[in-house]
Motif scaffolding. Structure first.
Motif, PDB file in Angstrom:
ATOM      1  N   GLU A 366      11.770  43.608  24.747  1.00 17.35           N
ATOM      2  CA  GLU A 366      12.340  43.241  23.452  1.00 17.35           C
ATOM      3  C   GLU A 366      12.598  41.742  23.326  1.00 17.35           C
ATOM      4  O   GLU A 366      13.453  41.312  22.544  1.00 17.35           O
ATOM      5  N   PHE A 367      11.884  40.951  24.113  1.00 14.73           N
ATOM      6  CA  PHE A 367      11.881  39.507  23.864  1.00 14.73           C
ATOM      7  C   PHE A 367      11.056  39.221  22.613  1.00 14.73           C
ATOM      8  O   PHE A 367      11.428  38.394  21.779  1.00 14.73           O
ATOM      9  N   TYR A 368       9.915  39.907  22.480  1.00 18.20           N
ATOM     10  CA  TYR A 368       9.141  39.877  21.253  1.00 18.20           C
ATOM     11  C   TYR A 368       9.502  41.093  20.410  1.00 18.20           C
ATOM     12  O   TYR A 368       9.624  42.208  20.933  1.00 18.20           O
ATOM     13  N   SER A 369       9.635  40.895  19.124  1.00 19.53           N
ATOM     14  CA  SER A 369       9.858  42.009  18.210  1.00 19.53           C
ATOM     15  C   SER A 369       8.525  42.679  17.893  1.00 19.53           C
ATOM     16  O   SER A 369       7.499  42.007  17.719  1.00 19.53           O
ATOM     17  N   TYR A 370       8.530  44.004  17.831  1.00 18.16           N
ATOM     18  CA  TYR A 370       7.309  44.729  17.480  1.00 18.16           C
ATOM     19  C   TYR A 370       6.844  44.375  16.062  1.00 18.16           C
ATOM     20  O   TYR A 370       5.661  44.518  15.742  1.00 18.16           O
ATOM     21  N   ASP A 371       7.760  43.899  15.251  1.00 15.32           N
ATOM     22  CA  ASP A 371       7.435  43.599  13.858  1.00 15.32           C
ATOM     23  C   ASP A 371       7.057  42.130  13.648  1.00 15.32           C
ATOM     24  O   ASP A 371       6.825  41.696  12.531  1.00 15.32           O
ATOM     25  N   SER A 372       6.974  41.367  14.719  1.00 14.44           N
ATOM     26  CA  SER A 372       6.668  39.939  14.589  1.00 14.44           C
ATOM     27  C   SER A 372       5.164  39.723  14.465  1.00 14.44           C
ATOM     28  O   SER A 372       4.349  40.542  14.894  1.00 14.44           O
ATOM     29  N   THR A 373       4.805  38.585  13.891  1.00 13.61           N
ATOM     30  CA  THR A 373       3.396  38.215  13.744  1.00 13.61           C
ATOM     31  C   THR A 373       2.982  37.312  14.903  1.00 13.61           C
ATOM     32  O   THR A 373       3.816  36.841  15.689  1.00 13.61           O
ATOM     33  N   PHE A 374       1.675  37.065  14.993  1.00 11.17           N
ATOM     34  CA  PHE A 374       1.176  36.146  16.021  1.00 11.17           C
ATOM     35  C   PHE A 374       1.848  34.782  15.887  1.00 11.17           C
ATOM     36  O   PHE A 374       2.281  34.188  16.879  1.00 11.17           O
ATOM     37  N   ALA A 375       1.929  34.293  14.645  1.00  7.29           N
ATOM     38  CA  ALA A 375       2.505  32.966  14.408  1.00  7.29           C
ATOM     39  C   ALA A 375       3.983  32.935  14.759  1.00  7.29           C
ATOM     40  O   ALA A 375       4.482  31.947  15.333  1.00  7.29           O
ATOM     41  N   GLU A 376       4.707  34.002  14.443  1.00  6.11           N
ATOM     42  CA  GLU A 376       6.144  34.050  14.738  1.00  6.11           C
ATOM     43  C   GLU A 376       6.393  34.079  16.243  1.00  6.11           C
ATOM     44  O   GLU A 376       7.337  33.435  16.732  1.00  6.11           O
ATOM     45  N   ARG A 377       5.554  34.768  16.960  1.00  7.04           N
ATOM     46  CA  ARG A 377       5.729  34.814  18.424  1.00  7.04           C
ATOM     47  C   ARG A 377       5.397  33.466  19.058  1.00  7.04           C
ATOM     48  O   ARG A 377       6.058  33.037  20.011  1.00  7.04           O
ATOM     49  N   GLU A 378       4.389  32.823  18.544  1.00  8.33           N
ATOM     50  CA  GLU A 378       4.045  31.500  19.069  1.00  8.33           C
ATOM     51  C   GLU A 378       5.162  30.501  18.807  1.00  8.33           C
ATOM     52  O   GLU A 378       5.517  29.692  19.683  1.00  8.33           O
ATOM     53  N   TYR A 379       5.745  30.562  17.619  1.00  7.85           N
ATOM     54  CA  TYR A 379       6.854  29.660  17.288  1.00  7.85           C
ATOM     55  C   TYR A 379       8.086  29.979  18.145  1.00  7.85           C
ATOM     56  O   TYR A 379       8.752  29.064  18.652  1.00  7.85           O
ATOM     57  N   LEU A 380       8.373  31.276  18.314  1.00  6.88           N
ATOM     58  CA  LEU A 380       9.517  31.678  19.138  1.00  6.88           C
ATOM     59  C   LEU A 380       9.383  31.133  20.550  1.00  6.88           C
ATOM     60  O   LEU A 380      10.347  30.599  21.120  1.00  6.88           O
ATOM     61  N   MET A 381       8.181  31.242  21.113  1.00  8.72           N
ATOM     62  CA  MET A 381       7.994  30.794  22.486  1.00  8.72           C
ATOM     63  C   MET A 381       8.172  29.289  22.607  1.00  8.72           C
ATOM     64  O   MET A 381       8.751  28.799  23.587  1.00  8.72           O
ATOM     65  N   SER A 382       7.725  28.526  21.602  1.00  3.81           N
ATOM     66  CA  SER A 382       7.893  27.071  21.660  1.00  3.81           C
ATOM     67  C   SER A 382       9.367  26.686  21.575  1.00  3.81           C
ATOM     68  O   SER A 382       9.836  25.781  22.287  1.00  3.81           O
ATOM     69  N   VAL A 383      10.126  27.384  20.733  1.00  7.29           N
ATOM     70  CA  VAL A 383      11.560  27.117  20.608  1.00  7.29           C
ATOM     71  C   VAL A 383      12.282  27.500  21.893  1.00  7.29           C
ATOM     72  O   VAL A 383      13.149  26.758  22.393  1.00  7.29           O
ATOM     73  N   LYS A 384      11.943  28.652  22.442  1.00  6.93           N
ATOM     74  CA  LYS A 384      12.619  29.129  23.642  1.00  6.93           C
ATOM     75  C   LYS A 384      12.273  28.283  24.866  1.00  6.93           C
ATOM     76  O   LYS A 384      13.091  28.143  25.782  1.00  6.93           O
ATOM     77  N   LYS A 385      11.089  27.729  24.886  1.00  8.27           N
ATOM     78  CA  LYS A 385      10.729  26.849  26.006  1.00  8.27           C
ATOM     79  C   LYS A 385      11.613  25.604  26.004  1.00  8.27           C
ATOM     80  O   LYS A 385      12.111  25.175  27.056  1.00  8.27           O
ATOM     81  N   THR A 386      11.824  25.051  24.820  1.00  8.69           N
ATOM     82  CA  THR A 386      12.704  23.887  24.707  1.00  8.69           C
ATOM     83  C   THR A 386      14.140  24.253  25.061  1.00  8.69           C
ATOM     84  O   THR A 386      14.839  23.494  25.756  1.00  8.69           O
ATOM     85  N   GLU A 387      14.585  25.408  24.594  1.00  9.40           N
ATOM     86  CA  GLU A 387      15.945  25.851  24.899  1.00  9.40           C
ATOM     87  C   GLU A 387      16.133  26.066  26.398  1.00  9.40           C
ATOM     88  O   GLU A 387      17.182  25.738  26.958  1.00  9.40           O
ATOM     89  N   TYR A 388      15.096  26.600  27.042  1.00 12.16           N
ATOM     90  CA  TYR A 388      15.190  26.804  28.491  1.00 12.16           C
ATOM     91  C   TYR A 388      15.329  25.471  29.221  1.00 12.16           C
ATOM     92  O   TYR A 388      16.148  25.343  30.150  1.00 12.16           O
ATOM     93  N   GLU A 389      14.547  24.501  28.832  1.00 12.73           N
ATOM     94  CA  GLU A 389      14.623  23.197  29.489  1.00 12.73           C
ATOM     95  C   GLU A 389      16.009  22.577  29.305  1.00 12.73           C
ATOM     96  O   GLU A 389      16.536  21.924  30.218  1.00 12.73           O
ATOM     97  N   THR A 390      16.614  22.783  28.150  1.00  4.73           N
ATOM     98  CA  THR A 390      17.968  22.278  27.913  1.00  4.73           C
ATOM     99  C   THR A 390      18.969  22.955  28.837  1.00  4.73           C
ATOM    100  O   THR A 390      19.846  22.299  29.424  1.00  4.73           O
ATOM    101  N   LEU A 391      18.841  24.262  28.972  1.00  3.75           N
ATOM    102  CA  LEU A 391      19.731  25.001  29.870  1.00  3.75           C
ATOM    103  C   LEU A 391      19.548  24.542  31.316  1.00  3.75           C
ATOM    104  O   LEU A 391      20.521  24.361  32.055  1.00  3.75           O
ATOM    105  N   LYS A 392      18.323  24.355  31.704  1.00  6.83           N
ATOM    106  CA  LYS A 392      18.040  23.959  33.081  1.00  6.83           C
ATOM    107  C   LYS A 392      18.618  22.585  33.393  1.00  6.83           C
ATOM    108  O   LYS A 392      19.105  22.333  34.507  1.00  6.83           O
ATOM    109  N   MET A 393      18.594  21.705  32.415  1.00  9.58           N
ATOM    110  CA  MET A 393      19.127  20.360  32.615  1.00  9.58           C
ATOM    111  C   MET A 393      20.631  20.374  32.872  1.00  9.58           C
ATOM    112  O   MET A 393      21.162  19.450  33.499  1.00  9.58           O
TER     113      MET A 393
END
Length: 654
Positions: A366-393
């Protein structure tokens, strides 16, 4: 965080009253001292302290709770005197069944409860083994005086992490001790452990089949193991301490009749009336057949002796794994899934090709929603990657000088560093010195401890992360999938083990529902705490199967089909399979622990999944009703306006 002075009761009105009036004024005489040993001093008594063996609030058992001092030790007794209706008095048999006599606080490691004045107050006592007593409800008040009295005689300190948790005698985290005793790779130094006089020896290790080494950087492959056999050795920090666990097996007397209320007071053949209903569940075109190829197996059918000799074969046997081509047919052109239930059922019956898991697991978690589109998942992953780097810092920026003043950070970092170098090292992906994948395990776990600082890190979490990182091969994506998994399994690692306790309690009810003879045997041998299943549930059978089978089982469980609690039915299926051996050899608690430990790598996964499904269908609504709401991996039931870990105002607690 709560400062140490918050555990001081000196500013509490009830505590002041206790000091001024004296301990003797806080209890009323019952005209007898039969529940207190000769020479003991009673320091606290409270009537109308109630437990609820069933889920029905009206079915409470009330009793008298007493604290008494003998020598330098504090003890507690609770003697029931009123049954489940207003005027019902307990029989001597029931009184003996539910009574607590002479519980030493040296064996109590924590007390959790609700201390708000304007709500029902209760406490939960947790023993050194991590097993919790039932909730004690103080319907006539007195929970604050109860704690204040305890504080006068033993060390009672509020947890710095949880305002509702008090630690007794400044003990080591009971979960950490439990994990060490159950062969979850330990962070406890062997030098700090007493050598048990009775331990489970000869446990079968998870030795992987010898295979050729493969390129660690190969993106998609089934797990390979290094071409060497791990040496078996005596490690006190990892062995099963039967002596310690058996010491607390008396706690199970409270569970003996807890689950029998599903069909009311009943005998061992309680399930006979449900035989007709069960037979109706079997598809007419799929007869029950005898499978003579199985050895040491018992039936999955709960209702008759004849059925005990048979093995159910259900309409859909295990299928071939889901392929990329078939997976794509489940999606709309924009990327939305057309039928998530159909997709989950397909995965349940066949699993997933390994090179497709990287794409499918984020949906199951349930990290990806079954109702999400390809574009929404790609955008989510880019946002979450940045958020992860912030947390790691956040933890990377902690200087050495700052770390000296950050005890919790040092403790968690040290524990993670010890655990990751012992996680799945027989797998080539994690083998070798200075392995970058081991470093990724470390970084993700330490980042998660900052992301969820209330929960932090506990032993066993590295076992849950390891397959996710192996599949994802991406640090940020692995982190968020792991965080999603921990939303479901985080309660397994609560300090008071409430999440584990609720699952073991539900398991006991399911065994009673689906296998009365086995339930009755566990009752006779004081094994109703089901503590021998602790490791199965904590890390989702990670140590019971090889790496490939573990991934197959996890993706089946993550489908939440036909139940989100299929892991509990899986436990029942394994226990039923070996029921004849358990009962036939008259296994006691210590022998059962040893036997369960030795089942590792000796359980056939496909047949167990099939049996678990059969048991779940057979149990039906009665099975679902046996599992309390909020039992993991269900999301906890909380106030929508409150955080799961939200601390309570200082003026609402002691």
């Amino acid at each position: 965080m709560y400062d140490s002075e918050l555990s001081d009761f000196s500013d509490d009105d009830d505590y002041d009253a206790l000091i001024q009036q004296g301990s003797a004024s806080m209890y009323k005489s019952d005209g007898g001292t039969q529940s207190v040993p000769e020479g003991a001093e009673t320091v606290f008594v409270r009537d109308n302290v109630t437990i609820h063996p069933t889920q029905y609030a009206s079915e409470g058992i009330s009793g008298r709770l007493r604290l008494f001092k003998q020598g330098d030790s504090l003890f507690m007794t609770w003697i029931p005197y009123k049954g489940r209706s207003a005027n019902e008095r307990l029989s001597d048999k029931d009184k003996n069944l539910y009574s607590i006599r002479d519980l030493p606080f040296s064996n109590v490691r924590s007390i959790r409860g609700n201390f708000r004045r304007l709500s029902w107050q209760y406490v939960i006592l947790v023993t050194s083994s991590g097993i919790a007593f039932p909730n004690f409800y103080f319907y006539s008040g007195g929970v604050r005086e109860f704690l204040a009295t305890i504080k006068q005689h033993v060390s009672l300190v509020r947890s710095s992490e949880d305002a509702n948790l008090f630690l007794v005698n400044d003990f080591q985290n009971p979960l950490q001790r439990t994990l060490s005793s159950l062969e979850i790779h330990g962070a406890v130094s062997a030098g700090n452990l007493q050598s048990p006089t009775s331990v489970a020896s000869g446990a079968v290790s998870t030795d992987f089949q010898e295979e050729n080494d493969e390129d660690m950087n190969s993106r998609y492959s089934e797990p390979k193991t290094i071409g060497k056999q791990r040496q078996k050795h005596h490690d006190p920090a990892r062995e099963l301490s039967i002596q310690v666990l058996e010491k607390f097996s008396y706690v199970t007397r409270f569970a003996r009749e807890t689950t029998s209320q599903i069909f009311g007071e009943s005998s061992g053949d309680v399930f006979a009336p449900h035989e007709t209903k069960y037979s109706q569940l079997i598809p007419m075109n799929q007869p029950v057949v005898k499978d003579t190829s199985r050895v040491n197996e018992v039936s999955t059918a709960p209702n008759s002796r004849e059925m005990d000799k048979l093995s159910l074969v259900w309409g859909k046997p295990r299928q071939s794994p889901l392929t990329l081509e078939e997976w794509n047919t489940f999606f709309h052109s924009e990327g939305r899934m057309l039928d998530s239930l159909a997709a989950r059922k397909r995965i349940f019956y066949g699993g997933i090709e390994h090179n497709l898991r990287n794409e499918v697991w984020p949906f199951l978690l349930e990290f990806y929603s079954y109702d999400s589109t390809f574009a929404e998942r790609e955008y989510l992953m880019s946002v979450k990657k940045t958020e992860y780097e912030t947390l790691k810092m956040q933890w990377q920026s902690v200087s050495k000088d700052q770390a000296k003043r950050f005890t919790k950070f040092r403790e968690r970092k040290s524990l993670i560093e010890k655990d990751v170098v012992r996680t799945d090292r027989a797998l080539s992906f994690y083998d070798g010195d200075d392995n970058p994948n081991v470093r990724l395990l470390h970084d993700i776990l330490l980042t998660y401890s900052f992301y969820n600082f209330d929960l932090g890190y506990c032993q066993g979490m590295s076992d849950l992360l390891s397959p996710i990182l192996y599949v994802m091969r991406d640090e940020a994506k692995s982190f968020w999938c792991f965080a999603s998994l921990m939303e479901r399994l985080g309660p397994n690692f609560n300090r008071d083990q409430s999440g584990m306790h609720s699952q073991l309690f539900a398991l006991s009810k399911l065994v009673e529902l689906l296998d009365a003879p086995l339930h009755n045997y566990f009752k006779q041998t004081d094994c109703l705490n089901y503590f021998f299943c602790f490791r199965w549930i904590l890390i989702q059978f990670k140590r019971e199967f090889d790496y490939s089978s573990t991934m197959r089982l996890w993706e089946v469980l993550w489908t939440h089909y036909p139940s989100e609690h299929l892991h509990l039915y899986t436990c029942v299926a394994i226990l039923r399979r070996y029921r004849n051996k358990i009962i036939g050899e008259q296994m006691t608690f210590d022998a059962l622990l040893k036997f369960i430990n030795e089942l590792s790598s000796h359980i056939d996964l496909d047949s167990i999944i099939r049996d678990a499904e059969a048991l779940c269908i057979c149990a039906g609504e009665n099975g679902a009703a046996s599992i309390p709401p909020g039992t993991p991996p269900s999301l906890p039931i909380v106030d929508p306006d409150a955080s799961i870990y939200q601390p309570i105002d200082d003026d609402e607690v002691l």
